[in-house]
Design a protein around this motif. Structure first.
Motif, short mmCIF file in Angstrom:
data_model
loop_
_atom_site.label_atom_id
_atom_site.label_comp_id
_atom_site.label_asym_id
_atom_site.label_seq_id
_atom_site.Cartn_x
_atom_site.Cartn_y
_atom_site.Cartn_z
N VAL A 256 0.84 -1.20 0.00
CA VAL A 256 0.00 0.00 0.00
C VAL A 256 0.87 1.25 0.00
O VAL A 256 0.61 2.22 -0.73
CB VAL A 256 -0.96 0.00 1.21
N GLU A 257 1.94 1.24 0.80
CA GLU A 257 2.83 2.41 0.86
C GLU A 257 3.52 2.64 -0.48
O GLU A 257 3.65 3.78 -0.93
CB GLU A 257 3.88 2.21 1.95
N GLN A 258 3.94 1.57 -1.13
CA GLN A 258 4.58 1.73 -2.44
C GLN A 258 3.61 2.35 -3.44
O GLN A 258 3.99 3.22 -4.23
CB GLN A 258 5.08 0.38 -2.96
N TYR A 259 2.37 1.92 -3.42
CA TYR A 259 1.37 2.49 -4.32
C TYR A 259 1.18 3.98 -4.04
O TYR A 259 1.10 4.79 -4.97
CB TYR A 259 0.04 1.75 -4.15
N GLN A 260 1.14 4.36 -2.76
CA GLN A 260 0.96 5.77 -2.41
C GLN A 260 2.15 6.62 -2.85
O GLN A 260 1.99 7.75 -3.30
CB GLN A 260 0.74 5.92 -0.89
N VAL A 261 3.37 6.07 -2.74
CA VAL A 261 4.56 6.80 -3.19
C VAL A 261 4.50 7.02 -4.70
O VAL A 261 4.79 8.12 -5.20
CB VAL A 261 5.85 6.04 -2.81
N LEU A 262 4.12 5.98 -5.44
CA LEU A 262 4.00 6.12 -6.89
C LEU A 262 2.95 7.16 -7.26
O LEU A 262 3.17 8.01 -8.14
CB LEU A 262 3.63 4.77 -7.51
N LEU A 263 1.82 7.12 -6.59
CA LEU A 263 0.76 8.11 -6.84
C LEU A 263 1.25 9.52 -6.55
O LEU A 263 0.98 10.46 -7.29
CB LEU A 263 -0.45 7.82 -5.95
N ASP A 264 1.99 9.67 -5.45
CA ASP A 264 2.46 10.99 -5.05
C ASP A 264 3.43 11.56 -6.08
O ASP A 264 3.39 12.76 -6.37
CB ASP A 264 3.13 10.90 -3.68
N GLU A 265 4.29 10.72 -6.64
CA GLU A 265 5.22 11.20 -7.66
C GLU A 265 4.47 11.67 -8.90
O GLU A 265 4.79 12.70 -9.50
CB GLU A 265 6.23 10.10 -8.04
N LEU A 266 3.44 10.92 -9.30
CA LEU A 266 2.64 11.33 -10.45
C LEU A 266 1.91 12.63 -10.16
O LEU A 266 1.83 13.52 -11.02
CB LEU A 266 1.63 10.24 -10.81
N ARG A 267 1.38 12.76 -8.96
CA ARG A 267 0.64 13.97 -8.57
C ARG A 267 1.54 15.19 -8.60
O ARG A 267 1.16 16.25 -9.08
CB ARG A 267 0.05 13.78 -7.17
N ARG A 268 2.75 15.04 -8.10
CA ARG A 268 3.68 16.19 -8.06
C ARG A 268 4.15 16.59 -9.45
O ARG A 268 4.44 17.76 -9.70
CB ARG A 268 4.86 15.85 -7.16
N TYR A 269 4.24 15.62 -10.33
CA TYR A 269 4.66 15.94 -11.70
C TYR A 269 3.53 16.58 -12.49
O TYR A 269 3.72 17.61 -13.15
CB TYR A 269 5.15 14.67 -12.40
N ASN A 270 2.35 15.97 -12.43
CA ASN A 270 1.19 16.49 -13.17
C ASN A 270 -0.07 15.91 -12.54
O ASN A 270 -0.38 14.73 -12.74
CB ASN A 270 1.28 16.09 -14.65
N PRO A 271 -0.82 16.72 -11.78
CA PRO A 271 -2.01 16.21 -11.09
C PRO A 271 -3.05 15.58 -12.01
O PRO A 271 -3.82 14.73 -11.58
CB PRO A 271 -2.58 17.48 -10.42
#
Length: 333
Positions: A256-271
């Motif tokens: 779950v944490e790995q998924y959240q980290v991946l999501l966060d990187e995508l969000r910071r690059y382009n929401p």
């Protein structure tokens, strides 16, 4: 195509052609000593034109062409004959290519359709011949217009891969292995991080001879949105995929944490990336027996905000048909 032949970023100096000079010729024939002006117009300078080509997958053909110039227009001639236009210079690019101004980084154009043509540098107009300047006061004008200079621009050309499904995951999550099993692609596979340094594309064959395209993109790491690791070189290819397949290995410390980290990187690059359809595949699940798989399933259920997930194993070829069924359903929903 080998990995070394995949080029997704080039810088180009483009220069369109100069317009031809108008002619200031006076009509002179055997029995006409003082004929009027008969100078023709100069030809237009050649354009530099970007053209979409669906048969290209890389910018490799532009790797060694840093300066591209179009032809100059010919000068006008006697008997009101216009000069020929300069030769246009066409630059074929893959679909999904973005053209930016090198100085401002402003997006000038995007190429998304086969055969789409964009004039990136306009040729200079040809000068008008002296016939245009004859009037009742000046019957014999002995001047003509010079041709206008062409445009000169420095651009960056970057490819954002057009694929139906983009694989998102940390390095060594099994993305290349999955692509090699369900497509005919042959990406480099090894048991160390950053095996994949450049994107790979594969065509997934589905039921009734239907297909869709999957892209294996270099692994993401924390800080990628700020350019750390492969950074933006990875993330720009995600923008074009309609569906994102998150691949997380079953032996990850915290799925779950790995998924959240991946999501966060995508969000910071382009929401806007978070608006895409998402599916989670827990890879390497052949390492789990039924009891461990059940315990893992119970521990992660309801923690992905309604994003569906399933267990797969590329090596043991477990769950791959269910994966293709789910992806096809999402792509055609």
């Amino acid at each position: 195509m080998t990995e070394g032949n995949f080029v997704d970023y080039v810088k180009l100096h483009l220069k369109s052609g100069k317009g031809g000079q108008g002619s200031a010729h006076m009509r002179r024939e055997k029995y006409i000593e003082k004929g009027g002006p008969d100078g023709g117009d100069g030809g237009r300078g050649g354009h530099v034109i970007i053209k979409g080509n669906k048969n290209l997958w890389t910018l490799y053909h532009l790797k060694f062409k840093r300066h591209i110039s179009a032809g100059h227009g010919e000068h006008g001639r006697k008997q009101e004959m216009s000069g020929a236009d300069g030769e246009d210079q066409y630059i074929d690019v893959p679909l999904g290519t973005v053209i930016r101004d090198k100085e401002t980084e402003e997006i000038l154009h995007e190429v998304i359709n086969d055969g789409q043509e964009i004039i990136i540098a306009k040729g200079g107009l040809g000068g008008r011949g002296n016939t245009h300047f004859k009037n009742s006061v000046n019957q014999t004008p002995r001047y003509a217009q010079p041709g206008l200079e062409g445009e000169e621009i420095d651009v960056t050309v970057e490819l954002k891969i057009l694929a139906d499904v983009g694989l998102v995951g940390f390095p060594n999550a099994g993305k290349s292995t999955l692509l090699s099993v369900i497509t005919a692609a042959k990406p480099k596979i090894a048991n160390y991080e950053f095996t994949t340094l450049k994107p790979s594309l594969g065509i997934v064959e589905y039921r009734d001879y239907q297909t869709f395209v999957m892209a294996d993109i270099p692994g993401i790491i924390e800080g990628a949105a700020e350019g750390k690791g492969l950074g933006h070189r990875f993330l720009r290819h995600i923008e074009r995929n309609s569906t994102l397949l998150f691949l997380i290995p079953a032996d990850a410390p915290d799925i779950v944490e790995q998924y959240q980290v991946l999501l966060d990187e995508l969000r910071r690059y382009n929401p806007e990336l978070l608006d895409k359809d998402k599916l989670i595949a827990i890879s390497k699940s052949d390492m789990l027996d039924e009891e461990l798989k059940g315990e893992l399933d119970a521990s992660i259920k309801g923690k992905f905000n309604n994003v569906p997930y399933l267990f797969i194993s590329s090596v043991a070829q477990q769950g791959l048909q269910q994966l293709k069924d789910k992806l096809w359903q999402m792509l055609n929903n």
